[in-house]
Write a protein that holds these residues in place. Sequence first.
Motif, mmCIF file in Angstrom:
data_model
loop_
_atom_site.group_PDB
_atom_site.id
_atom_site.type_symbol
_atom_site.label_atom_id
_atom_site.label_comp_id
_atom_site.label_asym_id
_atom_site.label_seq_id
_atom_site.Cartn_x
_atom_site.Cartn_y
_atom_site.Cartn_z
ATOM 1 N N ALA A 8 121.241 1.644 157.503
ATOM 2 C CA ALA A 8 121.465 0.210 157.706
ATOM 3 C C ALA A 8 120.291 -0.364 158.485
ATOM 4 N N THR A 14 124.147 -6.282 162.044
ATOM 5 C CA THR A 14 124.273 -4.913 161.553
ATOM 6 C C THR A 14 124.278 -3.915 162.691
ATOM 7 N N ALA A 29 128.673 -1.838 159.399
ATOM 8 C CA ALA A 29 127.990 -0.790 158.636
ATOM 9 C C ALA A 29 128.550 0.583 158.974
ATOM 10 N N SER A 75 121.464 -0.852 153.442
ATOM 11 C CA SER A 75 121.838 -2.255 153.592
ATOM 12 C C SER A 75 120.684 -2.997 154.260
ATOM 13 N N VAL A 77 120.400 -6.673 155.682
ATOM 14 C CA VAL A 77 121.053 -7.946 156.002
ATOM 15 C C VAL A 77 120.258 -8.574 157.139
ATOM 16 N N LEU A 112 122.244 -2.920 149.412
ATOM 17 C CA LEU A 112 123.296 -3.849 149.804
ATOM 18 C C LEU A 112 122.663 -5.052 150.502
ATOM 19 N N THR A 113 123.048 -6.248 150.090
ATOM 20 C CA THR A 113 122.532 -7.473 150.708
ATOM 21 C C THR A 113 123.681 -8.442 150.951
ATOM 22 N N PHE A 189 132.482 -5.313 151.516
ATOM 23 C CA PHE A 189 131.401 -4.503 150.945
ATOM 24 C C PHE A 189 131.988 -3.293 150.206
#
Length: 284
Positions: A8, A14, A29, A75, A77, A112-113, A189
């Motif tokens: 992550a 996050t 996460a 991920s 983010v 992952l966004t 998610f």
Amino acid sequence: MRPLRFVAIGDSLTEGVGDPVGEAWRGWAALLAAGLAPKDAPVEFTNLAVSGAQSRDVLERQTPAGLALLPDVVSVVIGVNDTLRCTFDIHAVAARLDQVYAAFTAQGAVLLTACLPDPGAMLGLPGALGHPLARRQRAVNTVVHALSERYGAVHLHAAQGAWLTDRALWSADRLHPGERGHRQLAVRFHALLTQAGLATGPAPAAEPEFPVPTRSASLWWLATAGTGWVARRCTDLLPQLLTLAADEVRHRARGTSARLDLTASRAVASALAALSVAERPDAA
């Protein structure tokens, strides 16, 4: 059996700010990691996110460290801190995200966004101050949407919905989810990953594990830590934000506010047009 590797990267969201466990942050996460594989299958989770990180930090620091871990799932983010800086440049944000997404998907990682809420609205800023930040966040979200589609990411639409106005999901600073909010992100998610056949473990629990902080505890945290957190990230923006607010008021008085939106839309279109138009990595 080789463990599934989940990395992550990102900022305080996050990192887990708002979801304390002991002396550390946990966050969505970490909650998601436990549900990526069956309970008897190992998952290696590494959280490289750092509070205050911007897209530059993700590109220059977190991405090399993440790539070295050879993740199966990653991920990315990021974006809110970029909007809170006087150096905000949607062209630069788009170019950096393009490089980050490309690097991880080239390694074969599932990406992952997420699009994120407008920080001005979450802080309850008045219109003239809030509109410039909203415009910036919409620009970032538009870029993230476009690049997520280009790179085949699993994308979570988190910028809208009833969850934004449910105070039970948010911490005292109004910018970070509380435990319940982090669990909401993890559950959403997980549902997307399960639908895509990419998560095979149990869904994270939606209900909090720990008692909700009392109002006095939340106010104490806000007074001793939360306000400082916000101030450190907005200090360099404030002079510019006041100028933007004055411009907002002038355009509103003239009935030309639409010009500001049009200028922002053109900047986003220009930023996306400047990026590589190569086909998605999975296209052949």
